[in-house]
Design an enzyme around this catalytic site. Structure first.
Site, PDB file in Angstrom:
ATOM      1  N   ASN A   1       0.805  -1.228   0.000  1.00  0.00           N
ATOM      2  CA  ASN A   1       0.000   0.000   0.000  1.00  0.00           C
ATOM      3  C   ASN A   1       0.836   1.275   0.000  1.00  0.00           C
ATOM      4  O   ASN A   1       0.403   2.312   0.482  1.00  0.00           O
ATOM      5  CB  ASN A   1      -0.967   0.000   1.196  1.00  0.00           C
ATOM      6  N   ARG A   2       2.043   1.156  -0.530  1.00  0.00           N
ATOM      7  CA  ARG A   2       2.974   2.297  -0.619  1.00  0.00           C
ATOM      8  C   ARG A   2       3.413   2.831   0.745  1.00  0.00           C
ATOM      9  O   ARG A   2       3.947   3.934   0.864  1.00  0.00           O
ATOM     10  CB  ARG A   2       2.371   3.452  -1.450  1.00  0.00           C
ATOM     11  N   LEU A   3       3.196   2.044   1.802  1.00  0.00           N
ATOM     12  CA  LEU A   3       3.659   2.434   3.135  1.00  0.00           C
ATOM     13  C   LEU A   3       5.035   1.817   3.358  1.00  0.00           C
ATOM     14  O   LEU A   3       5.251   0.969   4.228  1.00  0.00           O
ATOM     15  CB  LEU A   3       2.652   1.979   4.209  1.00  0.00           C
TER      16      LEU A   3
END
Length: 214
Positions: A191-193
């Site tokens: 999730n692009r985290l």
């Protein structure tokens, strides 16, 4: 916007990056990730982006090859008269970036740059293949030349003179070392985290470790 480009993405999920598992020493941490990258048989694992800038702040970037690293820094070789050599003479700061996509990892190294000793450059030059040694003499790197044919002919002429001899290092060619002041380790996450941990040199021996927002 070109939707075919905008839709290219990958959700990263292979590994995590935890403060509990990293080394307090960023060079030891690099050695750990380097060994894992080598063991993963990544092609040209030592390829890295080298970013430099002119005194006016105009940036340039290109891919070069890491040839050594230690507690003192990260070493690469090039023509001193090239664009990057001229920029480093005027503004001896640089940023290196490794991208090991197979491991979903990046390492970003910001530092101060200086030439390594002539002896060290000589030692490395002596290990290069003969063709690469002649090529270093043949190329006035970054200069405008009249044609590929001219370059090939120039190389052939030098090859006739030098082949089978003890080829010495050109005085305009040698190594630089990037002495790090900031090193960031980036691990792709869902999730692009992404995981980002940054080491900042506070004095000659103490590194501050911080987590950055993705």
């Amino acid at each position: 916007m070109d939707k075919s480009i905008a839709d290219i993405r990958k959700n990263y999920s292979h590994q995590s990056l935890s403060e509990k598992k990293i080394s307090a020493d960023p060079i030891k941490q690099f050695k750990k990730w380097w060994d894992e990258a080598v063991e993963s048989k990544i092609e040209e694992v030592n390829a890295m982006t080298l970013a430099t800038a002119s005194l006016a702040g105009i940036p340039s970037a290109r891919i070069v090859l890491l040839k050594d690293f230690s507690k003192d820094g990260f070493v690469f070789f090039t023509n001193y008269n090239s664009c990057k050599g001229q920029q480093l003479a005027d503004n001896p700061k640089a940023c290196l970036v490794f991208f090991w996509k197979e491991l979903e990892r990046q390492v970003r190294i910001t530092g101060l740059v200086e030439k390594i000793s002539a002896r060290q450059s000589d030692e490395y030059f002596s290990t290069r293949p003969e063709g690469s040694q002649i090529g270093a003499w043949a190329s006035s790197q970054s200069d405008v030349i009249e044609s590929r044919e001219w370059l090939d002919e120039h190389f052939k002429n030098l090859e006739k003179q030098m082949k089978g001899t003890n080829i010495q290092r050109p005085p305009f060619w040698g190594g630089y070392i990037v002495n790090p002041i900031i090193i960031e380790y980036w691990q792709g996450r869902p999730n692009r985290l992404h995981g980002r941990i940054q080491y900042t040199l506070e004095d000659e021996k103490i590194w501050k470790i911080e987590r950055l927002a993705p």
